[in-house]
Design an enzyme around this catalytic site. Structure first.
Site, PDB file in Angstrom:
ATOM      1  N   ASP A   9      15.814 -19.228 -29.761  1.00 18.28           N
ATOM      2  CA  ASP A   9      15.661 -18.720 -31.009  1.00 18.28           C
ATOM      3  C   ASP A   9      14.690 -19.543 -31.605  1.00 18.28           C
ATOM      4  O   ASP A   9      14.701 -20.875 -31.567  1.00 18.28           O
ATOM      5  CB  ASP A   9      16.649 -18.099 -31.746  1.00 18.28           C
ATOM      6  CG  ASP A   9      16.122 -17.040 -32.797  1.00 18.28           C
ATOM      7  OD1 ASP A   9      16.554 -15.759 -32.573  1.00 18.28           O
ATOM      8  OD2 ASP A   9      15.538 -17.195 -33.754  1.00 18.28           O
TER       9      ASP A   9
ATOM     10  N   ASP B 146      10.025 -21.217 -30.021  1.00 13.72           N
ATOM     11  CA  ASP B 146       9.169 -19.675 -30.028  1.00 13.72           C
ATOM     12  C   ASP B 146       8.901 -19.228 -28.794  1.00 13.72           C
ATOM     13  O   ASP B 146       8.389 -19.809 -27.921  1.00 13.72           O
ATOM     14  CB  ASP B 146       7.883 -20.113 -30.758  1.00 13.72           C
ATOM     15  CG  ASP B 146       7.215 -19.003 -30.876  1.00 13.72           C
ATOM     16  OD1 ASP B 146       7.380 -17.751 -30.524  1.00 13.72           O
ATOM     17  OD2 ASP B 146       6.057 -18.931 -31.768  1.00 13.72           O
TER      18      ASP B 146
ATOM     19  N   LYS C 278      14.273  -4.600 -27.774  1.00 10.73           N
ATOM     20  CA  LYS C 278      14.278  -3.634 -28.954  1.00 10.73           C
ATOM     21  C   LYS C 278      12.704  -3.492 -29.280  1.00 10.73           C
ATOM     22  O   LYS C 278      12.012  -4.483 -29.214  1.00 10.73           O
ATOM     23  CB  LYS C 278      14.827  -4.412 -30.137  1.00 10.73           C
ATOM     24  CG  LYS C 278      14.933  -3.832 -31.569  1.00 10.73           C
ATOM     25  CD  LYS C 278      15.592  -4.260 -32.102  1.00 10.73           C
ATOM     26  CE  LYS C 278      15.227  -5.611 -32.940  1.00 10.73           C
ATOM     27  NZ  LYS C 278      15.936  -6.176 -33.953  1.00 10.73           N
TER      28      LYS C 278
HETATM   29  C1  LIG Z   1      17.570  -9.367 -35.051  1.00  3.87           C
HETATM   30  S1  LIG Z   1      17.676 -11.090 -34.873  1.00  3.87           S
HETATM   31  C2  LIG Z   1      18.374 -11.261 -33.420  1.00  3.87           C
HETATM   32  C3  LIG Z   1      20.022 -11.215 -33.362  1.00  3.87           C
HETATM   33  C4  LIG Z   1      20.553 -11.471 -32.145  1.00  3.87           C
HETATM   34  N1  LIG Z   1      20.345 -10.709 -31.029  1.00  3.87           N
HETATM   35  C5  LIG Z   1      21.981 -11.851 -32.320  1.00  3.87           C
HETATM   36  O1  LIG Z   1      22.651 -10.658 -31.744  1.00  3.87           O
HETATM   37  O2  LIG Z   1      22.525 -12.343 -33.051  1.00  3.87           O
HETATM   38  C6  LIG Z   1      15.938 -11.299 -34.482  1.00  3.87           C
HETATM   39  C7  LIG Z   1      15.724 -12.750 -34.189  1.00  3.87           C
HETATM   40  O3  LIG Z   1      14.504 -13.116 -33.664  1.00  3.87           O
HETATM   41  C8  LIG Z   1      13.881 -14.081 -33.895  1.00  3.87           C
HETATM   42  N2  LIG Z   1      12.532 -14.342 -33.720  1.00  3.87           N
HETATM   43  C9  LIG Z   1      11.722 -13.564 -34.245  1.00  3.87           C
HETATM   44  N3  LIG Z   1      10.549 -13.982 -33.639  1.00  3.87           N
HETATM   45  C10 LIG Z   1      10.670 -15.090 -32.620  1.00  3.87           C
HETATM   46  C11 LIG Z   1       9.871 -15.692 -31.665  1.00  3.87           C
HETATM   47  N4  LIG Z   1       8.542 -15.726 -31.724  1.00  3.87           N
HETATM   48  N5  LIG Z   1      10.862 -16.721 -31.043  1.00  3.87           N
HETATM   49  C12 LIG Z   1      11.815 -16.698 -31.113  1.00  3.87           C
HETATM   50  N6  LIG Z   1      12.734 -16.085 -31.706  1.00  3.87           N
HETATM   51  C13 LIG Z   1      12.049 -15.192 -32.787  1.00  3.87           C
HETATM   52  C14 LIG Z   1      14.420 -14.468 -35.336  1.00  3.87           C
HETATM   53  O4  LIG Z   1      14.419 -15.627 -35.661  1.00  3.87           O
HETATM   54  C15 LIG Z   1      15.766 -13.818 -35.420  1.00  3.87           C
HETATM   55  O5  LIG Z   1      16.565 -14.791 -35.315  1.00  3.87           O
END
Ligand SMILES: C[S@@+](CC[C@H](N)C(=O)[O-])C[C@H]1O[C@@H](n2cnc3c(N)ncnc32)[C@H](O)[C@@H]1O
Length: 842
Positions: free
Chosen positions: A76, A92, A157
């Site tokens: 993440d 990322d 998602k």
């Molecule tokens: C809804 S949360 C995920 C929750 C996770 N599935 C859990 O169960 O705890 C969405 C996550 O996507 C991550 N995110 C968004 N864009 C991203 C990227 N380009 N690379 C890595 N992580 C990313 C955000 O930092 C965030 O923590």
């Protein structure tokens, strides 16, 4: 105006609370749990990649659901607190660095499942948010194609937006099954849905355009303009997202309300215009005038149309409803009518079923399946039971083989003529297993619960049946084993005659006794047959009576042991024995003492259980004399016993015939004799966990197996082991009984022949008609003839084929000496003979 609070209390719903309760880091955990409940991909995965994993609730779920020792990697943008059994790092997912870090962690492994729950920074314009989400999902999929195994699963998602269908199309190219679903824990107000893609096709080459957001989400070019249509329905100018539209240099945009009614994209108008006006110009818009006059155009609607930018969700809903009503009044096609008339023109929208409903249906289906399986199992069990009963009937000659499978209720069913179940319970089932079992008639009579056809019995049927099947299988196994194993046969014979190996007696008396007792039992068997009542199928050969207090014979004999003497509550018989023991005036002639162990048994009354030197001496002296004394008073072990066993166990010189042949027994004897151990110790040793184990009602196969190991390990001394070894060596050096008998026969026959010769030569000598020379010649001829050995009859080699195949004993049609050989050996022998005769001829 309804304003939705982002951090309102509504967000702290039941899933939030449940997540807290269960220790999940986010309520999102339940989305994965519910998705997995529906598709079951986690249990089948050994390697999992969780893209956008922070704070880590999906990793938590994966770690507790996947098989032990699975590999889970979570990545993440935000840091993830460590989770047991999960590798996490910060990166990322759209970068090359992230890809190489994943590769480093997975090494050569391929992922069975890739999860993506990423959400880019939302909160900008909706269109932009959804686009970013779709783009991120595509990036995640790009990463998934690098690491997924063939047939793997990708869960992502997505937001329902105009890019949704493009995404779905790409997924469909790469996976065999693609389904969109919304788990119950996903908020209804959220546009998120989850797409579960199963069966990754793992193509060797993927067209880069499939994974390029620009190509995938590129808007389709407009079709060739229909100018004719433009005449009747003037084209609405296309909005431009960047900068002002050409010719429109104001930020305030107004549109006649009639156009809002006519448009096919009312949402776009509501999102991009500031006002819907009812203002009519000079030559007038008829549609606008009619709209203005309609009662549906209420003051509220007019107010809403004044400033679209300040409206809330509820107000937009009201405007959309109003539009639909007006369209109906004006006769424009509405959604309903269009759907009815031309369903094929509908925009392609993926159907997303409510997962609650789906889960419910799935559960119902599962319940139905379970019910069906239970029913089938029951039927199968009944069928087996019926067959088993028919076999029993056949064995009892109550049915011909042809009858099998023809009866409906079976011989032991409710309407059966003979309730075999009851008889089986009483012991006859042993007949079906090819065993001579015995039913104690008294026991059978005393057990009212075995009444034929009682309810209890029917309810016990399942358990009984299983037990019976197990017993039957075990008996089969034993019979198979017995056929191949002579040792096992001998052991079985001993067990069946309650003649468990205790030791070897010095001479063959035991063997004779054994054969005698066999004959005896046969006699009594035939003799007692007629005496039994008509209902008796088998009779007990042991005619000792059961004790009056209802104890079985086994129990009675157990409690009649000396160690139970004097304990209150035991039956009269035992009390009698006690009295006898206490009787002081006993004649030495009538006293029969038991061997060493009993002697020591009485010498153990000292406080600490260790006999004094004097006591030991006295005990040894008593053992020598066949008496047992302790502290000056006589102890009687058995008085005037006239049992056959006792008599046979005595040698002609009056001493007891006891032979010690195991190292354990020898050790004990030595310890007792030397006073290292007292009888009390020996008794105490007898009360161990093995002795007091409850074996009642346990199946034979279990007891047999247990009996192999369930024995106390008795200590042995080196001296005892050596003594036994010498003894056994001496025993083995003796020829076996058969050899001795054969030798004796030979000797006897030789003596007989000699006797005959003697008689003949006497007769010749007395013959007066013969000269002395003739007499001498005849006698010497006779002696030479007698001394000549008879040529041994040649051994016949027999090949056991045809009717003789597998036969035991003499093959049919073969007389004289024979040997069973295989055909190869016979041919080889013939060949050798032929070769030898050829050599001789030359
Ligand atoms: C809804 S949360 C995920 C929750 C996770 N599935 C859990 O169960 O705890 C969405 C996550 O996507 C991550 N995110 C968004 N864009 C991203 C990227 N380009 N690379 C890595 N992580 C990313 C955000 O930092 C965030 O923590």
């Amino acid at each position: 105006m309804a304003i939705q609070k982002k951090h309102g209390k509504g967000r702290l719903d039941k899933w939030y609370k449940l997540a807290k309760e269960k220790g999940y880091r986010a309520r999102a955990a339940f989305k994965l749990i519910q998705l997995n409940k529906k598709y079951g991909f986690l249990e089948q995965s050994k390697v999992l990649l969780d893209l956008c994993a922070a704070p880590g609730s999906w990793c938590q779920v994966a770690a507790e659901t996947m098989p032990v020792n699975s590999i889970i990697v979570g990545v993440d943008l935000s840091p993830i607190k460590p989770i047991a059994k999960v590798i996490t790092f910060q990166s990322d997912i759209t970068t090359e660095k992230c890809r190489s870090t994943i590769r480093h962690h997975l090494k050569t492994w391929k992922a069975d499942t890739v999860l993506h729950d990423g959400a880019p920074n939302v909160g900008t314009a909706w269109v932009q948010d959804s686009y970013n989400q779709a783009e991120l999902a595509l990036q995640a999929m790009k990463l998934a194609t690098d690491f997924l195994i063939e047939g793997g699963t990708f869960v992502t998602k997505v937001f329902r937006s105009k890019d949704y269908n493009s995404l779905l199309w790409v997924f469909n190219q790469l996976f065999t099954k693609v389904e969109a679903t919304k788990p119950p824990s996903s908020r209804n107000v959220s546009a998120e849905i989850f797409v579960v893609c199963r069966g990754f096709k793992a193509p060797k080459h993927i067209d880069p355009r499939f994974l390029d957001p620009k190509s995938v989400f590129a808007e389709l070019k407009d079709a060739t303009p229909n100018n004719e249509a433009k005449v009747f329905k003037p084209e609405v100018k296309k909005r431009k997202r960047d900068g002002y539209e050409e010719g429109d240099y104001t930020q305030f945009k107004e549109l006649p309300a009639s156009e809002f009614i006519q448009t096919t994209d009312p949402i776009a108008i509501l999102g991009s215009y500031n006002k819907l006006s009812f203002f009519q110009e000079g030559n007038g818009d008829v549609a606008l005038a009619a709209l203005d006059k309609l009662p549906e155009t209420t003051t509220e609607i007019r107010e809403g149309c004044q400033d679209l930018k300040v409206l809330g969700r509820k107000d937009f809903k009201a405007l959309l409803k109003w539009r639909l009503k007006v369209r109906e009044i004006f006769g424009f096609p509405t959604k309903k009518s269009t759907a009815a008339a031309k369903p094929e023109l509908e925009e392609e929208v993926a159907e997303v079923e409510d997962m609650d409903e789906e889960l419910r249906i799935q559960e119902e289906l599962q319940a139905m399946k379970d019910k069906e399986t239970t029913r089938q199992k029951k039927e199968r069990r009944r069928e087996n039971e019926r067959k088993q009963k028919e076999i029993v009937r056949m064995q009892l000659n109550m049915a011909a083989p042809m009858d099998i499978g023809m009866e409906q209720s079976g011989p032991t069913g409710r309407d059966a003529m003979f309730a075999l179940k009851a008889v089986e319970k009483a012991g006859v089932n042993r007949i079906s297993k090819g065993k001579m079992g015995m039913i104690n008639s008294n026991e059978a009579a005393k057990e009212p619960t075995v009444a034929i056809g009682t309810e209890d019995e029917i309810s016990d049927e399942d358990g009984d049946d299983l037990e019976r099947q197990l017993d039957g299988m075990y008996d089969d196994y034993r019979e198979r084993k017995a056929a191949a194993d002579a040792k096992y046969r001998a052991k079985k014979a001993r067990t069946e005659h309650h003649d468990e190996w205790e030791g070897v007696s010095g001479d063959e008396k035991d063997e004779e006794k054994y054969s005698d007792s066999e004959e005896l039992s046969e006699d009594s068997d035939s003799g007692s047959e007629g005496d039994e009542g008509p209902g008796q199928l088998l009779t007990d050969l042991d005619d000792t009576k059961e004790s009056e207090d209802g104890l079985s014979k086994k129990a009675t004999s157990f409690f009649s042991r000396d160690i139970f003497q004097g304990i209150e509550g035991l039956d009269e018989e035992m009390e009698d024995t006690d009295e006898a023991e206490e009787t002081p005036e006993l004649e030495n002639d009538d006293i029969e003492m038991e061997e060493v162990d009993e002697v020591d048994e009485v010498s153990s009354d000292s406080d600490d259980g260790i006999p004094t030197r004097d006591q030991q001496k006295a005990a040894r002296a008593a053992a020598k004399n066949g008496l047992s004394s302790y502290n000056g008073k006589l102890e009687v072990m058995q008085k005037g016993s006239d049992s056959e066993w006792e008599e046979e166990k005595r040698l002609p010189n009056g001493q007891l015939d006891i032979d010690i042949i195991t190292a354990e027994a020898m050790t004990l004897a030595q310890q007792l004799a030397s006073g290292q151990k007292t009888a009390a110790d020996a008794i105490d040793d007898g009360f161990n966990k093995h002795a007091l184990r409850d074996r009642d009602g346990l199946p034979e196969w279990f007891l047999d197996d247990e009996g192999r190991h369930d024995k106390p390990q008795k200590p042995i001394t080196k001296a005892a082991a050596l003594a036994i070894r010498d003894k056994l060596r001496a025993l083995n050096a003796r020829p076996i009984k058969k050899v001795r008998e054969a030798r004796a026969r030979k000797k006897f026959k030789a003596a007989q022949r000699l006797e005959k010769l003697k008689k003949k030569s006497d007769m010749l000598a007395d013959d007066e008609g013969m000269t002395e020379k003739e007499k001498a010649d005849s006698i010497s001829k006779m002696l030479t003839k007698a001394a000549k050995k008879k040529p041994r009859k040649e051994m016949r080699l027999v090949v056991a084929k045809g009717i003789n195949r597998g036969i035991k004993g003499r093959p049919k049609g073969v007389k004289g000496r024979y040997k069973i050989v295989d055909s190869r050996m016979k041919k080889d022998m013939r060949g050798l003979k032929r070769a030898a005769s050829r050599v001789k001829k030359r």
